[in-house]
Scaffold this active site. Sequence first.
Site, PDB file in Angstrom:
ATOM      1  CD  GLU A   1      30.400  36.221  46.017  1.00 14.41           C
ATOM      2  OE1 GLU A   1      30.879  35.869  44.922  1.00 14.41           O
ATOM      3  OE2 GLU A   1      29.626  37.179  46.127  1.00 14.41           O
TER       4      GLU A   1
ATOM      5  CG  HIS B   1      51.658  48.818  65.770  1.00 19.42           C
ATOM      6  ND1 HIS B   1      52.548  49.096  66.793  1.00 19.42           N
ATOM      7  CD2 HIS B   1      52.404  48.339  64.748  1.00 19.42           C
ATOM      8  CE1 HIS B   1      53.780  48.828  66.378  1.00 19.42           C
ATOM      9  NE2 HIS B   1      53.719  48.365  65.136  1.00 19.42           N
TER      10      HIS B   1
ATOM     11  CE  LYS C   1      22.668  40.591  44.999  1.00 21.50           C
ATOM     12  NZ  LYS C   1      23.096  39.861  43.818  1.00 21.50           N
TER      13      LYS C   1
HETATM   14  O1  LIG Z   1      28.666  41.538  38.020  1.00 26.27           O
HETATM   15  P1  LIG Z   1      27.397  41.575  38.754  1.00 26.27           P
HETATM   16  O2  LIG Z   1      26.362  40.686  38.151  1.00 26.27           O
HETATM   17  O3  LIG Z   1      26.893  42.990  38.913  1.00 26.27           O
HETATM   18  O4  LIG Z   1      27.620  40.984  40.190  1.00 26.27           O
HETATM   19  C1  LIG Z   1      28.507  41.580  41.096  1.00 26.27           C
HETATM   20  C2  LIG Z   1      28.744  40.713  42.285  1.00 26.27           C
HETATM   21  O5  LIG Z   1      27.519  40.436  42.933  1.00 26.27           O
HETATM   22  C3  LIG Z   1      27.430  39.079  43.272  1.00 26.27           C
HETATM   23  O6  LIG Z   1      26.647  38.432  42.326  1.00 26.27           O
HETATM   24  C4  LIG Z   1      26.800  38.874  44.610  1.00 26.27           C
HETATM   25  O7  LIG Z   1      25.607  39.549  44.662  1.00 26.27           O
HETATM   26  C5  LIG Z   1      28.858  38.605  43.194  1.00 26.27           C
HETATM   27  O8  LIG Z   1      28.959  37.239  43.080  1.00 26.27           O
HETATM   28  C6  LIG Z   1      29.338  39.369  42.019  1.00 26.27           C
HETATM   29  O9  LIG Z   1      30.736  39.373  41.931  1.00 26.27           O
END
Ligand SMILES: O=P(O)(O)OC[C@H]1O[C@](O)(CO)[C@@H](O)[C@@H]1O
Length: 447
Positions: free
Chosen positions: A289, A310, A424
Site C-alpha cells: 500500500e 516444494h 469499493k
Molecule cells: O481501519 P479501517 O478504516 O477499517 O481500514 C482498514 C484498511 O482498509 C484500507 O483503508 C484500505 O481500504 C487500509 O488502508 C486499512 O488498513
Amino acid sequence: MEKVISLNLDKVLSFVGKAEIESKAALAKQYNEVLHKGSGKGSDFLGWLNLPTSITSAHLDDIQATANELRKCEVVVVVGIGGSYLGAKAVIEALSNSFDWLQKDRKNPVIVYAGQNIGEDYIYELLAYLKGKSFGIINISKSGTTTEPALAFRILKKELEDSVGKAVAKTRIVAVTDAARGALHTLAKNEGYKMYVIPDNVGGRFSVLTPVGLLPIAVAGFDIKKLVEGAVYMEKNTTPDVPFEKNLAEQYAVTRNELYKKGKKIEILVNFNPKLHFFAEWWKQLYGESEGKDNKGIYPAAVDFTTDLHSMGQWIQEGERTIFETVISVANAHHKVEVPSDAEDLDGLNFLVGKRVDYVNKMAELGTQLAHVDGGVPNIKVEVPELSEYYLGQLIYFFEKACGISGYILEVNPFDQPGVEAYKKNMFALLNKPGFEKAHEEIQKRL
Ligand SMILES: O=P(O)(O)OC[C@H]1O[C@](O)(CO)[C@@H](O)[C@@H]1O
C-alpha cells in the site's frame, strides 16, 4: 546476547556493489531527515514515527486493564481488515503455540478474527463455533466505515446481544476507531462501549503499536510493554543522526531500491519459521500500500520455507530473474527436539542422530540462500535472535521506518492508498448503495 536484530547484505553485493549502496547513503539520510522534519509527501500521517517513545506506561496499563476484562471470556473475536487486523494477527501468531486453538487448560482466550473477508461460510462457521461460549469483541476500524468489518460486527453484535443481553454485551465489546468521526465512533458512543482512539496521523498499516494491535496482543496474553520496548530501541537507532553503517532502516531502504533499479521488481519475504507467516502478510500490506502507486513499486510477495520450496522453489530458482529475497532468519528456536536413532534406518536419517531439528532447518536455510544466489536471486538477511515480543517490536519499527524512507527514495507518497477505493466504488455501485444510484446504472451497462 546483544538485544538487537541485524541486517546482513553480504549476499546482495554480487548484484549491487558496496560502493553503489554507500553512494546512496546521503540520499537515504536526506529522506530520513525529511521524515523527521515532516517536510515530505503525506506528512499528515507521520504519527507512527515517534510513536514508540511517546507511549506512556499509563496508556499501556489502561490497555492491559481492558485486556484483562476481555481475557475473562473464552473467546475474543478481533474484527478488522488490513491494517486494523494484520499487525495483531502477525504478532499473536508469531508468539503463540502452533496448535493454540487445540490447547486445553487454557490460560488465554482463543483469539479468532472476523471482518477480514466477506465469506458467508466463514461467518456462519464462526457463529456456530461461538454458540454457547462466552465471547467478547474488539471492533477495530480507523475510518469506521469499512464494509467488511462493519458487516461482520453487525452480525456478531446481534449474536452477542441475543445470547447475553444488551447490558452484558456492551461490557464485552471494545471499539478502536477514529477520535471523532465515523460510524463506529458514533455507535460506540451511543452504546457506551469502551473506546480507544487511533490517532488521526497514524495510517492503518502503521498502527500496530496503537491500541489497534496492542489491545488484541494483550488479550492474547503477550507482553505489550516488551513489544513497545523493542520498538523504542529501533526508533532510537534509526534516527537520521545514526550513521548509515549502523542505520538498518536506511540500509534496507537503499538496498531494495538499488535492486529495483536493476530490474528486481519483486521482493519475496522469506521465513523458515511457520509462525512468521502472518508477519509477512502484515509486511505485504505495509510495503504494497505504501509503494505500489504511480505505476511503480516493488511487488511484495512472501513464502514460508521450507514448505514452499516444494511448490515455489522451482520458480524462485529458475524462473524470470526479476526477484530478490529478504529472509527473516530466527537464530534460536524456543524448544529442543533432537533426531532420534532408528535401528533399521530405512529413511537413511541416522547420520543426523542427536542433531536438533533447528540445525537441519538452518542448513536448509543456508543451502537455499547459496542456491538462490547462484541462481541470480539477491538475498538480504534480517537476523532476529529469537521470536519474542521485544524483537518483534524491533522488527515492526525497522520495517516501518525503512518503508517511509524507501517510499521517498521511490518518489511516491508512502502514506496514502488511493488505489484501494476503486474496488469499493464498483462494489457500492453494484450493491446500489444509497448515493451510488447513477454509478449503479452505469456499471450495469458494463455487465
Ligand atoms: O481501519 P479501517 O478504516 O477499517 O481500514 C482498514 C484498511 O482498509 C484500507 O483503508 C484500505 O481500504 C487500509 O488502508 C486499512 O488498513
